[in-house]
Design a protein around this motif. Sequence first.
Motif, PDB file in Angstrom:
ATOM      1  N   UNK A 386       0.822  -1.372   0.113  1.00 32.52           N
ATOM      2  CA  UNK A 386       0.058   0.015  -0.038  1.00 32.52           C
ATOM      3  C   UNK A 386       0.932   1.221  -0.034  1.00 32.52           C
ATOM      4  N   UNK A 387       0.415   2.331  -0.706  1.00 33.78           N
ATOM      5  CA  UNK A 387       1.169   3.334  -0.860  1.00 33.78           C
ATOM      6  C   UNK A 387       1.401   4.020   0.613  1.00 33.78           C
ATOM      7  N   UNK A 388       0.759   4.095   1.757  1.00 35.47           N
ATOM      8  CA  UNK A 388       0.717   4.754   2.999  1.00 35.47           C
ATOM      9  C   UNK A 388       1.726   3.930   3.788  1.00 35.47           C
ATOM     10  N   UNK A 389       1.984   2.605   3.347  1.00 37.24           N
ATOM     11  CA  UNK A 389       3.134   1.698   4.269  1.00 37.24           C
ATOM     12  C   UNK A 389       4.355   1.913   3.548  1.00 37.24           C
ATOM     13  N   UNK A 390       4.398   2.028   2.236  1.00 37.18           N
ATOM     14  CA  UNK A 390       5.876   2.393   1.496  1.00 37.18           C
ATOM     15  C   UNK A 390       6.296   3.692   1.668  1.00 37.18           C
ATOM     16  N   UNK A 391       5.380   4.620   1.963  1.00 41.19           N
ATOM     17  CA  UNK A 391       5.682   6.057   2.012  1.00 41.19           C
ATOM     18  C   UNK A 391       4.890   6.752   3.051  1.00 41.19           C
ATOM     19  N   UNK A 392       5.229   6.344   4.329  1.00 43.40           N
ATOM     20  CA  UNK A 392       4.370   6.814   5.709  1.00 43.40           C
ATOM     21  C   UNK A 392       4.522   8.369   5.579  1.00 43.40           C
ATOM     22  N   UNK A 393       3.534   9.207   6.151  1.00 42.09           N
ATOM     23  CA  UNK A 393       3.629  10.481   6.429  1.00 42.09           C
ATOM     24  C   UNK A 393       4.896  11.155   7.457  1.00 42.09           C
ATOM     25  N   UNK A 394       5.203  12.303   6.946  1.00 45.15           N
ATOM     26  CA  UNK A 394       6.665  12.888   7.493  1.00 45.15           C
ATOM     27  C   UNK A 394       6.115  13.716   8.457  1.00 45.15           C
ATOM     28  N   UNK A 395       6.472  13.269   9.784  1.00 49.99           N
ATOM     29  CA  UNK A 395       6.260  13.960  11.118  1.00 49.99           C
ATOM     30  C   UNK A 395       7.368  15.249  11.280  1.00 49.99           C
ATOM     31  N   UNK A 396       8.349  15.037  10.396  1.00 50.74           N
ATOM     32  CA  UNK A 396       9.155  16.003  10.514  1.00 50.74           C
ATOM     33  C   UNK A 396       8.654  17.396   9.806  1.00 50.74           C
ATOM     34  N   UNK A 397       7.584  17.414   8.962  1.00 51.27           N
ATOM     35  CA  UNK A 397       6.890  18.421   8.286  1.00 51.27           C
ATOM     36  C   UNK A 397       7.029  19.736   9.109  1.00 51.27           C
ATOM     37  N   UNK A 398       7.374  20.737   8.464  1.00 50.09           N
ATOM     38  CA  UNK A 398       7.487  22.063   9.283  1.00 50.09           C
ATOM     39  C   UNK A 398       6.285  22.798   9.137  1.00 50.09           C
ATOM     40  N   UNK A 399       5.571  23.461  10.240  1.00 52.78           N
ATOM     41  CA  UNK A 399       4.640  24.381  10.226  1.00 52.78           C
ATOM     42  C   UNK A 399       4.818  25.579  11.122  1.00 52.78           C
ATOM     43  N   UNK A 400       4.036  26.425  10.719  1.00 58.90           N
ATOM     44  CA  UNK A 400       4.058  27.901  11.403  1.00 58.90           C
ATOM     45  C   UNK A 400       2.722  28.411  11.929  1.00 58.90           C
ATOM     46  N   UNK A 401       2.943  28.914  13.006  1.00 63.89           N
ATOM     47  CA  UNK A 401       1.449  29.401  13.753  1.00 63.89           C
ATOM     48  C   UNK A 401       1.356  31.057  13.608  1.00 63.89           C
ATOM     49  N   UNK A 458      -1.229  19.713  26.169  1.00 63.43           N
ATOM     50  CA  UNK A 458      -2.042  20.566  26.601  1.00 63.43           C
ATOM     51  C   UNK A 458      -3.527  20.029  26.935  1.00 63.43           C
ATOM     52  N   UNK A 459      -3.795  19.028  26.008  1.00 57.51           N
ATOM     53  CA  UNK A 459      -5.313  18.394  26.160  1.00 57.51           C
ATOM     54  C   UNK A 459      -5.215  17.306  27.178  1.00 57.51           C
ATOM     55  N   UNK A 460      -4.254  16.736  27.806  1.00 56.63           N
ATOM     56  CA  UNK A 460      -4.100  15.870  28.756  1.00 56.63           C
ATOM     57  C   UNK A 460      -4.208  14.372  28.457  1.00 56.63           C
ATOM     58  N   UNK A 461      -4.453  13.419  29.504  1.00 57.08           N
ATOM     59  CA  UNK A 461      -4.362  12.105  29.288  1.00 57.08           C
ATOM     60  C   UNK A 461      -5.777  11.587  28.652  1.00 57.08           C
ATOM     61  N   UNK A 462      -6.758  12.349  28.726  1.00 59.70           N
ATOM     62  CA  UNK A 462      -8.134  11.918  28.012  1.00 59.70           C
ATOM     63  C   UNK A 462      -8.226  11.901  26.515  1.00 59.70           C
ATOM     64  N   UNK A 463      -7.251  12.467  26.058  1.00 63.32           N
ATOM     65  CA  UNK A 463      -7.140  12.850  24.470  1.00 63.32           C
ATOM     66  C   UNK A 463      -5.971  11.903  23.913  1.00 63.32           C
ATOM     67  N   UNK A 464      -6.112  11.448  22.873  1.00 61.33           N
ATOM     68  CA  UNK A 464      -4.830  10.624  22.154  1.00 61.33           C
ATOM     69  C   UNK A 464      -4.998  11.065  20.712  1.00 61.33           C
ATOM     70  N   UNK A 465      -3.854  11.321  20.529  1.00 63.54           N
ATOM     71  CA  UNK A 465      -3.136  11.851  19.070  1.00 63.54           C
ATOM     72  C   UNK A 465      -2.686  10.614  18.303  1.00 63.54           C
ATOM     73  N   UNK A 466      -3.154  10.027  17.514  1.00 62.54           N
ATOM     74  CA  UNK A 466      -2.563   8.692  16.709  1.00 62.54           C
ATOM     75  C   UNK A 466      -2.090   9.051  14.960  1.00 62.54           C
ATOM     76  N   UNK A 467      -0.786   8.911  15.081  1.00 65.73           N
ATOM     77  CA  UNK A 467      -0.208   9.275  13.587  1.00 65.73           C
ATOM     78  C   UNK A 467      -0.212   7.662  13.096  1.00 65.73           C
ATOM     79  N   UNK A 468      -1.126   7.513  11.999  1.00 63.08           N
ATOM     80  CA  UNK A 468      -1.046   6.424  11.616  1.00 63.08           C
ATOM     81  C   UNK A 468       0.008   6.566  10.197  1.00 63.08           C
ATOM     82  N   UNK A 469      -0.006   5.430   9.382  1.00 67.92           N
ATOM     83  CA  UNK A 469       1.065   5.488   8.328  1.00 67.92           C
ATOM     84  C   UNK A 469       0.562   6.711   7.322  1.00 67.92           C
TER      85      UNK A 469
END
Length: 511
Positions: A386-401, A458-469
Amino acid sequence: MGSDDAAILIGVSQYRDPSLLDVPAARNSLHAMHRLLTSPELCGWSEDQVHILEDPAGATDLALEVHRLAEQTTGTLLIYFVGHGVVSRSGALCLTAGDTQLRYPDLTGLEYDKVRSALLDSPAQVKLVILDCCYSGRIIQGLAGAGESQLVDSTDIRGVYTLTAADQVAHVPSHGESAGTSFTQALCDVVRSGIPGAPPALALTDIYPKLKSTLKAHGFPEPNQRGTDTVESYPFSRNVAYAGGSGFRLLPQEHVDRFLRILAAQPRHDLTADRIGELEDWPGVYLLHRESGDASEILYAAMGDRSIAARLGQHLRKISGRCHIDVRDLSFSYLKLDDDLGVVAPDRLVLQHLHAQGRSPRWNNSGFGNKDAGRMRDSHRRSSDHFDVLHPIDLSWRVRFDDPSLGVSAQQMAAQLRAQLPYTFRIEPRDTELDQVRLTFPDGSLSADQAFRLLAYAMGDAWQISALVGQVLMYREQDKRYPDAIRYYAGTRTITEMPEVCKAAGLPDDF
């Protein structure tokens, strides 16, 4: 298939109730049906039109997802189910989910009447239902006694064709981990072999007699069918056994050959925003190429039915945020077309030609063109190619606020992340807590990983962020595990994982 078509493939192979035995063959049949539908040489559905709902836990969420997709479909709607089918005390067919209880199927399963309701509410012009489960034929034949007329009426919907596996108990092979259910396996075999003497395009009513005779010859339960209106003649697949005839060809072969030659001769252009921006807003067909040394490979062939430039822009953004691929190695070629692309289907002509040459583009039917299919597919395990498996998302991508030192709400931060990330970031539907939590952070850019860590803290343990492929999820949940997750963020904790499918694909440990 048109852009307004949808196939909903439901497969349930694992059950919590010990009274319902696990059915590994259901999982194999689900994937076999997916391969059949997305084969450009056969059914020709694109990946983003096929929604796989594998091992849904609850019948309520399953019913809501089926209704949601059905309501959005205006062209062709196909619903396929493989798994246990049980009959309630009232005689209703119930399709099972992972937590269905055999003792209370009407309370914990998906009654077929709810599927019927989704079909009635859908604006789709063509509706196809394929049920591979025990007792599925009873919605056509009816049960003896008082409930018969109600069950017969369950398939009496205008513009619907229904194909079922068995009136009583369906057959499941007892051997082989890779074996599918007998009904789906026979259906796939008939379509892949074609039917000599049949038309160039096979309707399910063309397939049915061959399917029935094949199952009967092996001593398996016989299928059943019911169709209303002209849906019976809907072309389900190309007939690979068609030897030609004297009928009129909408596209003479010499025109097809000339189109393929002209497309192959088109120049290649660097896949950059500047070059894409120079294109006119025009429909047509295009190819994505990858250069590696002296070798060149066609990775993807598709059409832009409204704008080639818009599709290429979407691809560039997606590829830019992936690992193990350099956009500088990619180029594109294209050909503008004046025809009605829904009628001509130039992408299918190209794919059939490349397949015949042994050059099938590796990104077609690999999930590359998929859109966000919703919450139900988050727990779907992707294949190793699968494309997502062979090329997972880049978590080093830069963002600005915007003005981070002034502070923003978690909702504002999440919205800015969604706008800047080149992959999907899906969050809990509007939750007031996201507006109440505020964050501050230093000036300058952050990596996506750093931003997710701050947001999770900031959101605490009641929330979860899950980075999938292939995407990132943020939900009010705790210790939820996904088969294709590469990193979890919850409060102060960050957990990095290497999914088994990524190991099988031979990917490096670092993402």
